[in-house]
Design a protein around this motif. Structure first.
Motif, PDB file in Angstrom:
ATOM      1  N   SER A   1      17.262  60.633  59.398  1.00 34.36           N
ATOM      2  CA  SER A   1      18.642  60.402  58.962  1.00 34.36           C
ATOM      3  C   SER A   1      19.251  59.206  59.666  1.00 34.36           C
ATOM      4  O   SER A   1      19.968  58.399  59.056  1.00 34.36           O
ATOM      5  N   GLN A   2      18.965  59.074  60.964  1.00 39.40           N
ATOM      6  CA  GLN A   2      19.499  57.939  61.712  1.00 39.40           C
ATOM      7  C   GLN A   2      18.884  56.630  61.222  1.00 39.40           C
ATOM      8  O   GLN A   2      19.570  55.600  61.141  1.00 39.40           O
ATOM      9  N   ALA A   3      17.601  56.659  60.884  1.00 40.12           N
ATOM     10  CA  ALA A   3      16.944  55.451  60.381  1.00 40.12           C
ATOM     11  C   ALA A   3      17.557  55.027  59.045  1.00 40.12           C
ATOM     12  O   ALA A   3      17.819  53.835  58.819  1.00 40.12           O
ATOM     13  N   LEU A   4      17.797  55.999  58.169  1.00 38.21           N
ATOM     14  CA  LEU A   4      18.404  55.678  56.871  1.00 38.21           C
ATOM     15  C   LEU A   4      19.815  55.122  57.043  1.00 38.21           C
ATOM     16  O   LEU A   4      20.262  54.278  56.263  1.00 38.21           O
ATOM     17  N   SER A   5      20.509  55.594  58.076  1.00 39.81           N
ATOM     18  CA  SER A   5      21.884  55.136  58.283  1.00 39.81           C
ATOM     19  C   SER A   5      21.953  53.673  58.683  1.00 39.81           C
ATOM     20  O   SER A   5      23.024  53.056  58.621  1.00 39.81           O
ATOM     21  N   LEU A   6      20.813  53.101  59.110  1.00 39.44           N
ATOM     22  CA  LEU A   6      20.787  51.689  59.474  1.00 39.44           C
ATOM     23  C   LEU A   6      20.748  50.776  58.247  1.00 39.44           C
ATOM     24  O   LEU A   6      21.002  49.579  58.363  1.00 39.44           O
ATOM     25  N   LEU A   7      20.417  51.348  57.100  1.00 38.24           N
ATOM     26  CA  LEU A   7      20.387  50.562  55.874  1.00 38.24           C
ATOM     27  C   LEU A   7      21.802  50.221  55.424  1.00 38.24           C
ATOM     28  O   LEU A   7      22.752  50.957  55.715  1.00 38.24           O
ATOM     29  N   PRO A   8      21.970  49.131  54.694  1.00 35.23           N
ATOM     30  CA  PRO A   8      23.269  48.878  54.072  1.00 35.23           C
ATOM     31  C   PRO A   8      23.665  50.064  53.186  1.00 35.23           C
ATOM     32  O   PRO A   8      22.811  50.710  52.562  1.00 35.23           O
ATOM     33  N   ALA A   9      24.951  50.359  53.135  1.00 41.53           N
ATOM     34  CA  ALA A   9      25.431  51.545  52.426  1.00 41.53           C
ATOM     35  C   ALA A   9      24.971  51.559  50.969  1.00 41.53           C
ATOM     36  O   ALA A   9      24.621  52.616  50.431  1.00 41.53           O
ATOM     37  N   ARG A  10      24.970  50.403  50.316  1.00 44.17           N
ATOM     38  CA  ARG A  10      24.560  50.366  48.901  1.00 44.17           C
ATOM     39  C   ARG A  10      23.098  50.780  48.744  1.00 44.17           C
ATOM     40  O   ARG A  10      22.739  51.459  47.791  1.00 44.17           O
ATOM     41  N   TRP A  11      22.242  50.340  49.659  1.00 49.83           N
ATOM     42  CA  TRP A  11      20.829  50.715  49.589  1.00 49.83           C
ATOM     43  C   TRP A  11      20.660  52.206  49.846  1.00 49.83           C
ATOM     44  O   TRP A  11      19.890  52.882  49.168  1.00 49.83           O
ATOM     45  N   HIS A  12      21.379  52.684  50.848  1.00 52.97           N
ATOM     46  CA  HIS A  12      21.315  54.109  51.170  1.00 52.97           C
ATOM     47  C   HIS A  12      21.755  54.939  49.966  1.00 52.97           C
ATOM     48  O   HIS A  12      21.099  55.920  49.583  1.00 52.97           O
ATOM     49  N   ASP A  13      22.860  54.553  49.355  1.00 55.17           N
ATOM     50  CA  ASP A  13      23.359  55.282  48.184  1.00 55.17           C
ATOM     51  C   ASP A  13      22.351  55.251  47.041  1.00 55.17           C
ATOM     52  O   ASP A  13      22.159  56.246  46.333  1.00 55.17           O
ATOM     53  N   ARG A  14      21.702  54.118  46.862  1.00 57.93           N
ATOM     54  CA  ARG A  14      20.739  53.990  45.766  1.00 57.93           C
ATOM     55  C   ARG A  14      19.571  54.950  45.961  1.00 57.93           C
ATOM     56  O   ARG A  14      19.080  55.568  45.016  1.00 57.93           O
ATOM     57  N   ILE A  15      19.116  55.081  47.222  1.00 59.60           N
ATOM     58  CA  ILE A  15      18.027  56.023  47.512  1.00 59.60           C
ATOM     59  C   ILE A  15      18.467  57.449  47.186  1.00 59.60           C
ATOM     60  O   ILE A  15      17.742  58.217  46.536  1.00 59.60           O
ATOM     61  N   LEU A  16      19.668  57.813  47.617  1.00 63.88           N
ATOM     62  CA  LEU A  16      20.158  59.171  47.395  1.00 63.88           C
ATOM     63  C   LEU A  16      20.419  59.440  45.913  1.00 63.88           C
ATOM     64  O   LEU A  16      20.187  60.550  45.431  1.00 63.88           O
ATOM     65  N   LEU A  17      20.895  58.436  45.189  1.00 64.26           N
ATOM     66  CA  LEU A  17      21.167  58.618  43.764  1.00 64.26           C
ATOM     67  C   LEU A  17      19.893  58.859  42.962  1.00 64.26           C
ATOM     68  O   LEU A  17      19.936  59.425  41.875  1.00 64.26           O
ATOM     69  N   GLY A  18      18.763  58.447  43.524  1.00 69.66           N
ATOM     70  CA  GLY A  18      17.500  58.658  42.824  1.00 69.66           C
ATOM     71  C   GLY A  18      16.926  60.045  42.992  1.00 69.66           C
ATOM     72  O   GLY A  18      15.915  60.381  42.360  1.00 69.66           O
ATOM     73  N   GLN A  19      17.576  60.886  43.806  1.00 71.68           N
ATOM     74  CA  GLN A  19      17.090  62.239  44.057  1.00 71.68           C
ATOM     75  C   GLN A  19      17.786  63.245  43.125  1.00 71.68           C
ATOM     76  O   GLN A  19      18.957  63.066  42.780  1.00 71.68           O
ATOM     77  N   PRO A  20      17.082  64.305  42.708  1.00 71.44           N
ATOM     78  CA  PRO A  20      17.759  65.367  41.947  1.00 71.44           C
ATOM     79  C   PRO A  20      18.890  65.967  42.778  1.00 71.44           C
ATOM     80  O   PRO A  20      18.821  65.983  44.014  1.00 71.44           O
ATOM     81  N   ARG A  21      19.914  66.466  42.102  1.00 66.44           N
ATOM     82  CA  ARG A  21      21.069  67.015  42.815  1.00 66.44           C
ATOM     83  C   ARG A  21      20.937  68.518  43.013  1.00 66.44           C
ATOM     84  O   ARG A  21      20.225  69.199  42.281  1.00 66.44           O
ATOM     85  N   LYS A  22      21.642  68.992  44.015  1.00 65.10           N
ATOM     86  CA  LYS A  22      21.638  70.420  44.308  1.00 65.10           C
ATOM     87  C   LYS A  22      22.338  71.161  43.165  1.00 65.10           C
ATOM     88  O   LYS A  22      23.346  70.701  42.648  1.00 65.10           O
ATOM     89  N   PRO A  23      21.809  72.317  42.730  1.00 69.42           N
ATOM     90  CA  PRO A  23      22.441  73.059  41.634  1.00 69.42           C
ATOM     91  C   PRO A  23      23.891  73.425  41.962  1.00 69.42           C
ATOM     92  O   PRO A  23      24.211  73.797  43.093  1.00 69.42           O
ATOM     93  N   ARG A  24      24.748  73.295  40.973  1.00 66.26           N
ATOM     94  CA  ARG A  24      26.150  73.696  41.132  1.00 66.26           C
ATOM     95  C   ARG A  24      26.260  75.204  40.915  1.00 66.26           C
ATOM     96  O   ARG A  24      25.348  75.847  40.399  1.00 66.26           O
TER      97      ARG A  24
END
Length: 273
Positions: free
Chosen positions: A231-254
């Motif tokens: 998590s700390q390593a990912l936080s070193l990425l620019p926010a846009r890159w970090h968001d792009r990685i997370l947006l590519g993951q399936p979301r938790k069920p509502r």
């Protein structure tokens, strides 16, 4: 196995809560169990009936938590370990008005529920002059917001800040405050996840590491440690890159979607027509 004499655990029905209860009972401790699944807690109590008490309060109900604490203090005295473990998880969509009830309930349980767990024990623990530990189970999800998980991330981020405040207040005392940040634990809360869960940890191992860390005085405990490094390593990425990685993951069920875990006290607006 670290030795604690009297412990209180909320969320004692879930995987981590049950593992903590078993290990504390095995060590000879007296354990107060709080949860909503009575059969699950009774199975734990059967391991050591003379050293276990069961309660079924809603952790967001201050009066119910105060009644539980009063019984514990009257029958067993002041605990040296209070673990606020009760928590719920689920996806969240801001554009859907019915999900506002999900956020409200999640904040009540995950954030307010920790304060209502600690509050009725705090004065007695301070007055005793003995060492004691207050443990709040947060999450690495509280370190950074994730798409589709705003309610849960907000509740855990708020909890981390609350524990920081309480820790500072109690520095002059013999009480310690511990922030637990699990990554992915193999429990009912993660059973419905369809995305990658690096560092997935079993509840028994997590409970053992948690209790050992608290006994050692560690104020911040990540389970497992390697998920914290990731998590700390990912936080070193620019926010846009970090968001792009997370947006590519399936979301938790509502709430009320396939794979979602129930949220106690939440109505079922999605089921209405």
């Amino acid at each position: 196995m670290p030795t604690f004499q009297r412990a209180v655990i909320t969320g004692a029905c879930g995987g981590l809560g049950q593992a903590l209860a078993r290990q504390l009972l095995d060590s000879g401790a007296q354990v107060v169990l709080g949860g909503l699944n009575l059969p699950a807690m009774q199975a734990l109590a059967d391991l050591a009936p003379e050293r276990c008490r069961i309660f079924t309060p809603d952790v967001s109900d201050a009066q119910a938590m105060q009644a539980m604490a009063a019984d514990c203090l009257q029958h067993w005295g002041v605990p040296d370990l209070v673990i606020a473990n009760a928590g719920v998880a689920g996806g969240f969509e801001t554009s859907d008005p019915v999900d506002l009830a999900v956020m409200r309930r999640m904040l009540e349980i995950n954030l307010l529920g920790v304060a209502t767990t600690f509050q009725p024990f705090l004065s007695a623990m301070q007055d005793s002059g003995q060492r004691g530990a207050l443990v709040g189970v947060a999450s690495v999800a509280g370190w950074r917001g994730m798409p589709g998980n705003g309610a849960y991330c907000a509740s855990k981020a708020g909890l981390i800040a609350y524990l920081q405040s309480l820790r500072a207040e109690l520095r002059p005392t013999r009480l310690t405050v511990h922030t637990i940040s699990p990554g992915y634990l193999r429990t009912a809360l993660t059973a419905g996840n369809t995305f990658a869960m690096p560092g997935l940890l079993g509840p028994d191992e997590a409970a053992r590491d948690l209790l050992r860390g608290v006994a050692q005085g560690r104020e911040h405990i990540v389970l497992p440690r390697r998920i914290g490094w990731l998590s700390q390593a990912l936080s070193l990425l620019p926010a846009r890159w970090h968001d792009r990685i997370l947006l590519g993951q399936p979301r938790k069920p509502r709430a009320h979607q396939a794979g979602a875990t129930p949220i106690p006290g939440l109505s079922h607006p999605h089921d209405k027509t």
